[in-house]
Design a protein around this motif. Sequence first.
Motif, PDB file in Angstrom:
ATOM      1  N   SER A 167       0.807  -1.223   0.000  1.00  0.00           N
ATOM      2  CA  SER A 167       0.000   0.000   0.000  1.00  0.00           C
ATOM      3  C   SER A 167       0.841   1.275   0.000  1.00  0.00           C
ATOM      4  CB  SER A 167      -0.924   0.009   1.224  1.00  0.00           C
ATOM      5  OG  SER A 167      -0.158  -0.078   2.423  1.00  0.00           O
ATOM      6  N   ASN A 168       2.170   1.133   0.051  1.00  0.00           N
ATOM      7  CA  ASN A 168       3.020   2.322   0.153  1.00  0.00           C
ATOM      8  C   ASN A 168       3.480   2.858  -1.197  1.00  0.00           C
ATOM      9  OD1 ASN A 168       4.485  -0.087  -0.060  1.00  0.00           O
ATOM     10  ND2 ASN A 168       6.323   0.806   0.826  1.00  0.00           N
ATOM     11  N   PHE A 169       2.955   2.308  -2.309  1.00  0.00           N
ATOM     12  CA  PHE A 169       3.274   2.818  -3.639  1.00  0.00           C
ATOM     13  C   PHE A 169       1.994   2.938  -4.457  1.00  0.00           C
ATOM     14  CE2 PHE A 169       7.250   0.597  -2.484  1.00  0.00           C
ATOM     15  CZ  PHE A 169       8.117   1.670  -2.568  1.00  0.00           C
ATOM     16  N   ALA A 170       2.043   3.783  -5.471  1.00  0.00           N
ATOM     17  CA  ALA A 170       0.938   3.814  -6.428  1.00  0.00           C
ATOM     18  C   ALA A 170       0.976   2.523  -7.231  1.00  0.00           C
ATOM     19  CB  ALA A 170       1.075   5.023  -7.344  1.00  0.00           C
ATOM     20  N   LEU A 171      -0.166   2.066  -7.692  1.00  0.00           N
ATOM     21  CA  LEU A 171      -0.189   0.814  -8.438  1.00  0.00           C
ATOM     22  C   LEU A 171      -1.286   0.826  -9.488  1.00  0.00           C
ATOM     23  CD1 LEU A 171      -2.810  -1.036  -7.344  1.00  0.00           C
ATOM     24  CD2 LEU A 171      -1.322  -1.285  -5.364  1.00  0.00           C
ATOM     25  N   ARG A 172      -1.119  -0.021 -10.457  1.00  0.00           N
ATOM     26  CA  ARG A 172      -2.158  -0.237 -11.472  1.00  0.00           C
ATOM     27  C   ARG A 172      -2.319  -1.733 -11.680  1.00  0.00           C
ATOM     28  NH1 ARG A 172      -2.514   2.613 -17.428  1.00  0.00           N
ATOM     29  NH2 ARG A 172      -4.456   1.619 -18.109  1.00  0.00           N
ATOM     30  N   LYS A 173      -3.547  -2.210 -11.571  1.00  0.00           N
ATOM     31  CA  LYS A 173      -3.835  -3.621 -11.782  1.00  0.00           C
ATOM     32  C   LYS A 173      -3.844  -3.892 -13.284  1.00  0.00           C
ATOM     33  CE  LYS A 173      -7.073  -5.450  -9.274  1.00  0.00           C
ATOM     34  NZ  LYS A 173      -8.443  -5.802  -8.789  1.00  0.00           N
ATOM     35  N   ILE A 174      -3.002  -4.806 -13.722  1.00  0.00           N
ATOM     36  CA  ILE A 174      -2.866  -5.066 -15.152  1.00  0.00           C
ATOM     37  C   ILE A 174      -3.784  -6.194 -15.611  1.00  0.00           C
ATOM     38  CG2 ILE A 174      -1.256  -5.764 -16.968  1.00  0.00           C
ATOM     39  CD1 ILE A 174       0.956  -4.404 -15.354  1.00  0.00           C
ATOM     40  N   CYS A 175      -3.757  -7.323 -14.901  1.00  0.00           N
ATOM     41  CA  CYS A 175      -4.617  -8.438 -15.303  1.00  0.00           C
ATOM     42  C   CYS A 175      -4.657  -9.469 -14.180  1.00  0.00           C
ATOM     43  CB  CYS A 175      -4.118  -9.093 -16.593  1.00  0.00           C
ATOM     44  SG  CYS A 175      -2.519  -9.923 -16.405  1.00  0.00           S
ATOM     45  N   LYS A 176      -5.653 -10.329 -14.253  1.00  0.00           N
ATOM     46  CA  LYS A 176      -5.741 -11.451 -13.327  1.00  0.00           C
ATOM     47  C   LYS A 176      -4.762 -12.536 -13.759  1.00  0.00           C
ATOM     48  CE  LYS A 176      -8.921 -14.936 -11.506  1.00  0.00           C
ATOM     49  NZ  LYS A 176     -10.280 -15.537 -11.612  1.00  0.00           N
ATOM     50  N   ILE A 177      -4.181 -13.213 -12.789  1.00  0.00           N
ATOM     51  CA  ILE A 177      -3.283 -14.327 -13.063  1.00  0.00           C
ATOM     52  C   ILE A 177      -4.025 -15.624 -12.746  1.00  0.00           C
ATOM     53  CG2 ILE A 177      -1.105 -15.450 -12.467  1.00  0.00           C
ATOM     54  CD1 ILE A 177      -0.759 -12.835 -13.976  1.00  0.00           C
ATOM     55  N   ASN A 178      -4.168 -16.444 -13.765  1.00  0.00           N
ATOM     56  CA  ASN A 178      -4.848 -17.731 -13.606  1.00  0.00           C
ATOM     57  C   ASN A 178      -3.824 -18.846 -13.410  1.00  0.00           C
ATOM     58  OD1 ASN A 178      -7.565 -16.669 -14.240  1.00  0.00           O
ATOM     59  ND2 ASN A 178      -6.662 -16.316 -16.258  1.00  0.00           N
ATOM     60  N   TRP A 179      -4.175 -19.805 -12.577  1.00  0.00           N
ATOM     61  CA  TRP A 179      -3.292 -20.927 -12.274  1.00  0.00           C
ATOM     62  C   TRP A 179      -3.968 -22.229 -12.702  1.00  0.00           C
ATOM     63  CZ3 TRP A 179       1.369 -20.302  -9.245  1.00  0.00           C
ATOM     64  CH2 TRP A 179       1.617 -18.959  -8.901  1.00  0.00           C
ATOM     65  N   VAL A 180      -3.162 -23.197 -13.058  1.00  0.00           N
ATOM     66  CA  VAL A 180      -3.717 -24.468 -13.515  1.00  0.00           C
ATOM     67  C   VAL A 180      -2.764 -25.606 -13.147  1.00  0.00           C
ATOM     68  CG1 VAL A 180      -2.639 -24.402 -15.798  1.00  0.00           C
ATOM     69  CG2 VAL A 180      -4.818 -25.593 -15.508  1.00  0.00           C
ATOM     70  N   TYR A 181      -3.358 -26.786 -12.906  1.00  0.00           N
ATOM     71  CA  TYR A 181      -2.558 -27.997 -12.727  1.00  0.00           C
ATOM     72  C   TYR A 181      -2.320 -28.600 -14.108  1.00  0.00           C
ATOM     73  CZ  TYR A 181      -4.172 -27.676  -7.889  1.00  0.00           C
ATOM     74  OH  TYR A 181      -4.452 -27.253  -6.615  1.00  0.00           O
ATOM     75  N   CYS A 182      -1.094 -29.072 -14.331  1.00  0.00           N
ATOM     76  CA  CYS A 182      -0.812 -29.691 -15.619  1.00  0.00           C
ATOM     77  C   CYS A 182       0.407 -30.597 -15.505  1.00  0.00           C
ATOM     78  CB  CYS A 182      -0.583 -28.643 -16.699  1.00  0.00           C
ATOM     79  SG  CYS A 182       0.888 -27.633 -16.448  1.00  0.00           S
TER      80      CYS A 182
END
Length: 319
Positions: A167-182
């Motif tokens: 929380s101590n820096f400005a930020l921009r959410k770029i995208c969701k990260i999806n996880w998968v078993y493989c």
Amino acid sequence: MSSTRGSVSFKAKIDNYAIFRQLEIFIKVVECNSFSAAALKLNLTPSSVSRSISQLEEYLGIVLLKRTTRNLILTEPGKYLLFRAQHLLADLDDSLVNTSSFRSHPQGQLKITCSIAFGVTHLMRLYSDYREINPDVRLSVDLNDQCVNLNEENIDIALRITAHPPSNFALRKICKINWVYCASRRYFERRGLPKTLADLEDHDCLINPNVSDNWHFIGGDGHSLKINNIVEVNSTLGLLQAALHHQGIVNLPTYMLGDHIADGELIPILLDHEAKEHEYHLFALYHPGHYQDPKVRSFIDFIVEKISSTPVWDDWMAG
């Protein structure tokens, strides 16, 4: 002693400013071939223009202009000074214009830190595309799986995949990260395809011990899985290579797996279990004031647009 040096330095700054102004007036007088015409162009009085030229000649100890009733004649030293002064002031003007352009044109060194896996699999590819649009931006990359302090390391942008951004820096959410078993096709042909969480007890599982909620169900409340063969690798790139070499089932983000799944090297599977306990996103962290820098703003805007249009960031479902 230091006080004397300070006063000399201050006087030198005043003198330098005065000389630059006198050179500007001198050039204008020569261009106009008239004190009064130059005064009109510079919004000064003829007497102040005449006084400025006299002060410059006094400072140099030499005559620059010979005055006649009709003309102003440059002396040899005057011709030399005119030539050098025109180039000097032109270079200064170019320098000021180019410096000012940093506010509107992306240029200079852009320092980015990100995880080793993201840097190896995507950052350089993204930068290559970005540089086609912004060729004057030079990239300096710190690949580091530890969270680097932007203040201490003078970093422009930190690209971080996390469920809990600082929380101590400005930020921009770029995208969701999806996880998968493989796992690899050969592994599944040899060991069978698991369909439930319980089926993992009969499989080899590739785990990064440094990722807190990776395979968090193992030993957790309500779960009593007893996986007999766990291979631990403290690197997501190492886990990926182990999976590609048929060593077991891995749980990794799809941004690392997309090309391998598309090529058929890895097969994603669906289990009765979420791949991650928390929702992860890719964030761009930066100092609030740095967003006004065109290279910072343009790079963040670029990767947001680029990633949102790239299929490998989507969920991969077992077919």
